[in-house]
Design an enzyme around this catalytic site. Structure first.
Site, PDB file in Angstrom:
ATOM      1  N   ARG A   3       0.911  -1.249  -0.012  1.00  0.00           N
ATOM      2  CA  ARG A   3      -0.133  -0.027  -0.149  1.00  0.00           C
ATOM      3  C   ARG A   3       0.900   1.139  -0.039  1.00  0.00           C
ATOM      4  O   ARG A   3       1.802   1.442   0.559  1.00  0.00           O
ATOM      5  CB  ARG A   3      -0.938   0.179   1.159  1.00  0.00           C
ATOM      6  CG  ARG A   3      -1.632   1.332   1.417  1.00  0.00           C
ATOM      7  CD  ARG A   3      -2.929   1.030   2.170  1.00  0.00           C
ATOM      8  NE  ARG A   3      -3.737   2.371   2.277  1.00  0.00           N
ATOM      9  CZ  ARG A   3      -4.611   2.488   2.895  1.00  0.00           C
ATOM     10  NH1 ARG A   3      -5.107   1.478   3.948  1.00  0.00           N
ATOM     11  NH2 ARG A   3      -5.220   3.492   3.254  1.00  0.00           N
ATOM     12  N   ARG A  59      -6.679  -0.030  -2.956  1.00  0.00           N
ATOM     13  CA  ARG A  59      -5.257  -0.261  -2.054  1.00  0.00           C
ATOM     14  C   ARG A  59      -5.565  -2.129  -1.816  1.00  0.00           C
ATOM     15  O   ARG A  59      -6.389  -2.511  -1.930  1.00  0.00           O
ATOM     16  CB  ARG A  59      -5.411   0.326  -0.796  1.00  0.00           C
ATOM     17  CG  ARG A  59      -6.235  -0.059   0.456  1.00  0.00           C
ATOM     18  CD  ARG A  59      -7.724   0.383   0.125  1.00  0.00           C
ATOM     19  NE  ARG A  59      -8.042   1.842  -0.075  1.00  0.00           N
ATOM     20  CZ  ARG A  59      -8.413   2.649   0.917  1.00  0.00           C
ATOM     21  NH1 ARG A  59      -8.468   2.265   2.049  1.00  0.00           N
ATOM     22  NH2 ARG A  59      -8.550   3.791   0.620  1.00  0.00           N
ATOM     23  N   ASP A 101      -6.183  -2.931   3.663  1.00  0.00           N
ATOM     24  CA  ASP A 101      -6.793  -1.665   4.540  1.00  0.00           C
ATOM     25  C   ASP A 101      -7.171  -2.323   6.082  1.00  0.00           C
ATOM     26  O   ASP A 101      -7.755  -3.321   6.156  1.00  0.00           O
ATOM     27  CB  ASP A 101      -7.894  -1.442   3.781  1.00  0.00           C
ATOM     28  CG  ASP A 101      -8.279   0.099   4.656  1.00  0.00           C
ATOM     29  OD1 ASP A 101      -7.483   0.899   5.171  1.00  0.00           O
ATOM     30  OD2 ASP A 101      -9.407   0.556   4.390  1.00  0.00           O
ATOM     31  N   ASP A 129      -8.193  -0.957   9.518  1.00  0.00           N
ATOM     32  CA  ASP A 129      -8.725   0.083  10.406  1.00  0.00           C
ATOM     33  C   ASP A 129      -9.015  -0.260  11.601  1.00  0.00           C
ATOM     34  O   ASP A 129      -9.791  -1.051  12.093  1.00  0.00           O
ATOM     35  CB  ASP A 129      -9.880   0.732   9.526  1.00  0.00           C
ATOM     36  CG  ASP A 129      -9.875   1.305   8.409  1.00  0.00           C
ATOM     37  OD1 ASP A 129      -8.622   1.716   8.091  1.00  0.00           O
ATOM     38  OD2 ASP A 129     -10.655   1.652   7.723  1.00  0.00           O
TER      39      ASP A 129
END
Ligand code: AMP
Length: 439
Positions: free
Chosen positions: A84, A94, A97, A99
């Site tokens: 990324r 991407r 990810d 989060d």
């Protein structure tokens, strides 16, 4: 046993499912991190960004014995190792990810990290897998965070700003009296661009109004002001009441220097002392890095610069250019009080300032001749009862030295309307063209 942490998983470039599986395996091997369980991965439509492939999304439950920022650094490292680009814009495709969604019941608000994730309430690709795991969302994760947050009590406002400071945030403060217009909006926009967190105060400060001035009828439009603040990305609107700011027995004042008795100060003797007192109090509550003020109130800026310098407030003032109506009238919360006829007459102030500058740019250097040019414009408009028209030094607004003018600022004030409902307007203009100005 550490803290129960939920992690959003996603990716839409290459073999995202494999990237997610590898990341989870590697996370589980980090000392202090255990992957407890995961939802299934589902394919979802991209939200925002350029046209791009569908995503694979899910969530993982972790048991974490590390501080939040340590885990964040590990997640970012895993994202980078999966290919990324950390500089790619938000919502761009991407490969991976990761989060941080929830950290136990904790609220985290630092420069790098906001938990609960501020946009999770709106993302079905997060909510559905959390529901699959039977996770009960804490109340502030389940709905859109109040943006801006509206705070009334000074201690609460101070606590919010302290938390930002501890989180390493750069704080911008925009003091206002509300009744916001496009001039205020440029201050907010500037603050948003330069700071991590933006606080706007809305307080009609009684200390800066004289006994016969318009304190009681000054417009109070908090609901619209909050809506505009929301549009401009303000984080907190601080709207105290008078008793909150100046409780029982309040009697201290900031004393200001001689400039406060000149120009505006001749008609409004206690005005700048009142401004300096409230601004000092706001600085103490918010402890901002940057505070934003409009050049429309050039004398206010000059006095506040002195205040910051003399008392050593650890912050910088940012001065923003005056925003005008199409006919040149400087925007002001008081313009709404003008009658139709006075509103039509009011651009005369800017016209007079422009005439002076035009004469200066054409080579006129005699201060009396320059002022005479402006006075002629004002004299042609009987609705304007002029208080002053002066030339002063740029910046500190000191008197110009005798002799030819080589630089400076013209300042004007006038009253409009009948004595019982008088509206005082001010304006000012640098003699030199400004870089951000149309020729
Ligand atoms: P006020 O609400 O009138 O106290 O103004 C709050 C801040 O907005 C002050 O720093 C003002 O100088 C600034 N401001 C007011 N009118 C304008 C304008 N027309 N353009 C730019 N800034 C402005």
């Amino acid at each position: 046993m550490g803290t129960t942490v939920y992690l959003g998983l996603g990716g839409n470039l290459g073999d995202a499912r494999a990237a997610i599986a590898t990341a989870l395996e590697r996370l589980d091997r980090v000392p202090g991190v255990r992957v407890v369980r995961t939802s299934r991965l589902r394919e979802t439509e991209p939200v925002g960004g350029p046209p791009q492939p569908r995503y694979w999304n899910g969530v993982a439950e972790l048991d974490v014995a590390l501080p939040p920022h340590a885990l964040l650094a590990i997640l970012q490292q895993l994202e980078r190792e999966a290919g990324r680009d950390p500089a790619a814009p938000r919502n761009h495709p991407r490969p991976l990810d990761l989060d941080l969604l929830l950290w136990g019941e904790q609220r985290i608000d630092t420069r790098e990290l906001q938990v609960p994730h501020p946009r999770m309430h709106a993302r079905s690709f997060v909510l559905e897998p959390l529901a699959e795991l039977g996770v009960q969302l804490p109340p502030d994760a389940a709905r859109a965070p109040a943006h801006p947050e509206l705070l009334h009590a000074p201690p609460e406002f101070a606590a919010r700003c302290s938390a930002w400071l501890e989180g390493g945030c750069r704080i911008g403060l925009v003091p206002t009296m509300g009744a916001l217009h496009a001039g205020h909006a440029t201050l907010l926009r500037r603050a948003r661009a330069l700071c991590d967190r933006v606080a706007m105060s809305v307080f009609v400060n009684p200390l800066q109004f004289g006994p016969s001035e318009d304190f009681a009828r000054y417009p109070r439009t908090l609901e619209q002001d909050t809506a505009l603040a929301a549009q401009e990305g303000v984080d907190v609107v601080f709207a105290p009441d008078v008793s909150g700011m100046y409780g029982d027995g309040f009697c201290s004042r900031v004393a200001v220097g001689p400039l406060a008795g000149e120009l505006e100060g001749r008609a409004r003797p206690d005005h700048f002392g009142g401004v300096a007192t409230v601004v000092a109090k706001l600085f103490t509550l918010a402890r901002p890095h940057l505070a934003f003020f409009g050049q429309k109130d050039a004398q206010q800026v000059a006095i506040l610069r002195r205040l910051v310098h003399d008392l050593g407030f650890p912050l910088a003032l940012v001065e923003c250019p005056t925003v005008r109506e199409p006919d040149g009238l400087a925007m002001s919360s008081r313009n709404r009080f003008l009658t139709v006829e006075d509103r039509a007459a009011a651009p005369v102030l800017f016209a007079a300032l422009q005439r002076i500058r035009r004469a200066f740019l054409q080579g006129e250097r005699d201060p009396r001749q320059l002022l005479a040019q402006g006075e002629a414009v004002l004299a042609a408009e009987p609705r304007a009862r002029v208080d002053y028209l002066e030339l002063r030094r740029e910046g500190d607004l000191a008197m110009l030295p005798a002799g030819p003018v080589d630089a400076g600022r013209a300042l004007v004030a006038a009253w409009f309307g009948p004595p019982e409902r008088t509206v005082r307007l001010i304006d000012n203009l640098s003699l030199q063209p400004q870089p951000d100005e149309e020729p």
